[in-house]
Enzyme design. Structure first.
Site, PDB file in Angstrom:
ATOM      1  N   LEU A   1       0.814  -1.214   0.000  1.00 20.36           N
ATOM      2  CA  LEU A   1       0.000   0.000   0.000  1.00 20.36           C
ATOM      3  C   LEU A   1       0.849   1.266   0.000  1.00 20.36           C
ATOM      4  O   LEU A   1       0.443   2.282  -0.530  1.00 20.36           O
ATOM      5  CB  LEU A   1      -0.913   0.020   1.232  1.00 20.36           C
TER       6      LEU A   1
ATOM      7  N   ASP B   1       1.853  15.554  14.925  1.00 19.74           N
ATOM      8  CA  ASP B   1       1.967  15.464  13.465  1.00 19.74           C
ATOM      9  C   ASP B   1       0.586  15.439  12.812  1.00 19.74           C
ATOM     10  O   ASP B   1       0.302  14.617  11.936  1.00 19.74           O
ATOM     11  CB  ASP B   1       2.758  14.222  13.064  1.00 19.74           C
TER      12      ASP B   1
END
Length: 694
Positions: A352, A476
């Site tokens: 992925l 983040d």
């Protein structure tokens, strides 16, 4: 009658007789030719006829082909209308494998344009076609296969089946070998059992039906094994050759024919198996063979014991080492073999995403069949272990509908693996932006979807900051770390940089990590992350979602370079509608958009003390009016969104990780090249979003 007339009549009768010969023939054994007329069967490859009249298509040699065809071409179609004629055939055969129960490969009754079938391959191609010609309609090959090897390339149902093949080896119709007895019961039949089997193939050109029947007896069962409706008119040519093809692969079988009858436009007669030649009984085992078998069995036993010992040694050597810290990690620990099976051996087709810290694979757990994303971090360093433990400890016990759920983890020597929920719609940034100029544009996210995503991420941050037993600072927050489930609900993920501290305590970190464009200005001075710095990053995310633009856009004009400054200027001028993503084409709720923009500016205030808490943010997103939002102090006219970070421009999405005295010494990766746990971007850009924690 004159002599001339008599001669003409005689010649005409002979021609009719010859034509009749082309329409029907019978072989009772193959030494005397067809119908006793002396026309030998046409053989090629390794096919041969022995003295008893048995035709042996293949022997016990690997990767060989044998063909046996009637010597003359037969008329299979009406030359005027192009319609295929009816035909019928019966033949007796046996398959004797080199090793009992292991056949290789099979034989096929064949109608083909040539007797030689040039270029045909052995093994799974049965001597009919080759890899480049299989399935090609121009080859005009029709076959009924009696296959003793299950070939997954062609979708075989098992290793003991009968199939109808048109142009290739992917059977148009197939069934496990069996026959119907006199009582109507279906009985299994082993094709590679080494005994004589009779097969009947009947095609009705009028009804366009093909029947295939098999039995170990002389009489034909009333119920066929296969009834397949097919028009062979486009498959067959006017004139074709009829016969048999067989092949061997790594394993070999001897394929035998004992008799054959064929008739055009009518039903062929069955063969009396008792009148056909039969295979000789196997020779009795002698003492030498018995001794050889005993020695072989002994050697195999010793080999098995050695293999078992080697396997046990391998398992002990490769057993997962469990250290003390692993007992307190919380989430389920998967075995390495379990995750290896789930990802099909971590093969590239399941990939992925990838980057500097490892790769993410899509997997299906063997037990529950649930789809997961497996993040494989390959480290040998203790720094990698510490980051791995931090992510397990931080997200492993968190439970919220808008967080990417960590289902478990695994550690095997240098391999560190995290198992997450699978997010089928990928990361938010992949749908907001299209970085690939040659790729397809991503589907447009509607305004209701965008606003619901913002509410979901805000709810997740409120839970992290206030709703859990400790304060979790994500550090983040950005679009590439917001993943979308099947209903396009936003879920916050990637906790590799997260820090925890007790409620009421101050965070102790002085190390700067994050992504340029989302970093609060105070971080560049103190390096001390807080819930307020998460709020700043959320503000940048809000503006990003509303405007459909990145926080810093190097290709934009100078006045639009920094998204925060541009939106602030338009808001002050009363022209906030100018910043809404033009791709929405005006299809959005004005009140919601105004609330979102003002909240984004408020959260992005240069002063940490002036920013709202996530509880206030959630309250306004859940139904507040823009007029209810308090006014906020006008920020200084500086470089705004780039405050303190100008040395890093123009790499607008660059991630930084640094100590308080060494700004930028560990800049890593790209903000928009994060590992996304989804299926739409199998090979994203290089670089991960993780920065190593202290």
């Amino acid at each position: 009658m004159s002599k001339r007339s008599i001669l003409f009549t005689l010649l005409f009768s002979l021609s009719l007789s010859a034509a009749a010969q082309q329409d029907e023939f019978t072989y009772i054994g193959f030494s005397g030719g067809a119908n006793g007329g002396g026309s030998n069967i046409s053989l090629n490859g390794v096919a041969e006829v022995d003295n008893s009249g048995i035709l042996r298509l293949t022997n016990e040699t690997s990767r060989l082909i044998g063909h046996a065809f009637y010597p003359a071409a037969l008329r299979f179609r009406n030359a005027t209308s192009g319609a295929a004629f009816s035909f019928s055939t019966a033949f007796a055969f046996a398959i004797v494998p080199e090793y009992p129960k292991l056949g290789g490969h099979g034989l096929a009754f064949t109608i083909a344009p040539t007797k030689e079938l040039p270029g045909a391959l052995p093994s799974q191609y049965l001597g009919l076609v080759n890899a480049s010609d299989v399935g090609n309609p121009t080859n005009h090959v029709f076959a009924v296969e009696f296959d003793t090897v299950q070939d997954f390339e062609f979708g075989d149902i098992n290793d003991n089946h009968v199939g109808v093949d048109i142009y290739g080896l992917v059977s148009n119709s197939s069934a496990s070998a069996a026959y119907y007895g006199g009582d109507g019961a279906k009985k299994d039949l082993n094709l590679k059992g080494g005994f004589t089997i009779q097969a009947w193939i009947d095609y009705d050109g009028g009804e366009k039906v093909l029947n295939v029947t098999i039995s170990p007896f002389s009489s034909k069962p009333s119920t066929p094994l296969l009834l397949f409706r097919v028009d062979l008119s486009p498959v067959l040519l006017d004139d074709m050759f009829v016969g048999f093809s067989a092949s061997t692969g790594l394993l070999a079988s001897s394929h035998y024919l004992f008799g054959w009858s064929f008739k055009m436009k009518c039903v062929s007669r069955s063969l009396d198996l008792s009148s056909l030649p039969s295979l000789p009984l196997p020779k009795k085992k002698n003492i030498t063979l018995a001794i050889a078998a005993s020695i072989t069995a002994f050697v195999l036993l010793i080999t098995a014991i050695a293999a078992a010992a080697a396997f046990i040694f391998y398992k002990i050597k490769n057993a997962d080492v469990i250290e003390q810290w692993e007992f307190s990690c919380g989430p389920h620990r998967f075995s390495y073999e379990e995750l290896k099976r789930a990802t099909h051996g971590f093969r590239d087709r399941e990939l992925l995403g990838l980057g500097g810290f490892g790769k993410v694979y899509r997997g299906t757990l063997p037990g529950s069949r649930a789809e997961v994303a497996v993040k494989r971090v390959s480290h040998e360093s203790r720094q990698g272990i510490r980051e791995f433990v931090a992510e397990i400890a931080s997200i492993g016990r968190l439970r919220h509908r808008n967080l990417v759920q960590l289902q478990g983890w695994c550690r095997r020597r240098g391999d560190l693996l995290l198992v997450y929920d699978y997010m089928p719609n990928g990361s938010l940034d992949k749908l907001l932006f299209c970085d690939d100029p040659c790729g397809q544009p991503p589907p447009l996210i509607s305004w209701p979807q965008r606003f619901r995503i913002l509410r979901g991420v805000a709810s997740a941050l409120l839970y992290l900051h206030e709703g859990w037993e400790q304060v979790v600072i994500h550090r983040d927050v950005k679009a590439s770390n917001v993943l979308l489930d099947a209903e396009f609900n936003g879920r916050l993920g990637d906790f590799g940089m997260a820090k925890l501290h007790d409620h009421g305590a101050n965070p102790s970190t002085t190390r700067l990590v994050g992504t340029v464009g989302y970093l609060a200005p105070e971080l560049t001075r103190t390096g001390r992350a807080s819930t307020s710095s998460d709020v700043f990053a959320f503000g940048a995310l809000v503006l990003e979602v509303v405007c459909g633009r990145r926080p810093i856009e190097p290709k934009a004009s100078p006045e639009e370079l920094v998204l925060l400054d541009w939106v602030r200027e338009r808001w002050s001028a009363g022209r906030w509608a100018d910043v809404v993503d033009p791709r929405l084409d005006g299809e959005y709720e004005r009140e919601e958009a105004a609330v979102a923009i003002k909240l984004g500016l408020w959260c992005s205030h240069p002063s940490a003390a002036a920013r709202p808490g996530m509880r206030e943010v959630v309250r306004y997103l859940d139904g507040g009016d823009v007029a209810e939002l308090p006014p906020f102090p006008r920020p200084p006219e500086s470089n705004g969104g780039l405050d303190g970070l100008a040395p890093f421009y123009p790499s607008s999405a660059e991630k930084v990780s640094t100590g308080s005295t060494s700004l930028g010494e560990e800049a890593v990766g790209s903000a928009h090249s994060s590992l996304s746990l989804h299926s739409h971007d199998p090979m994203p850009e290089q670089g991960l979003d993780h920065c190593r924690p202290p």
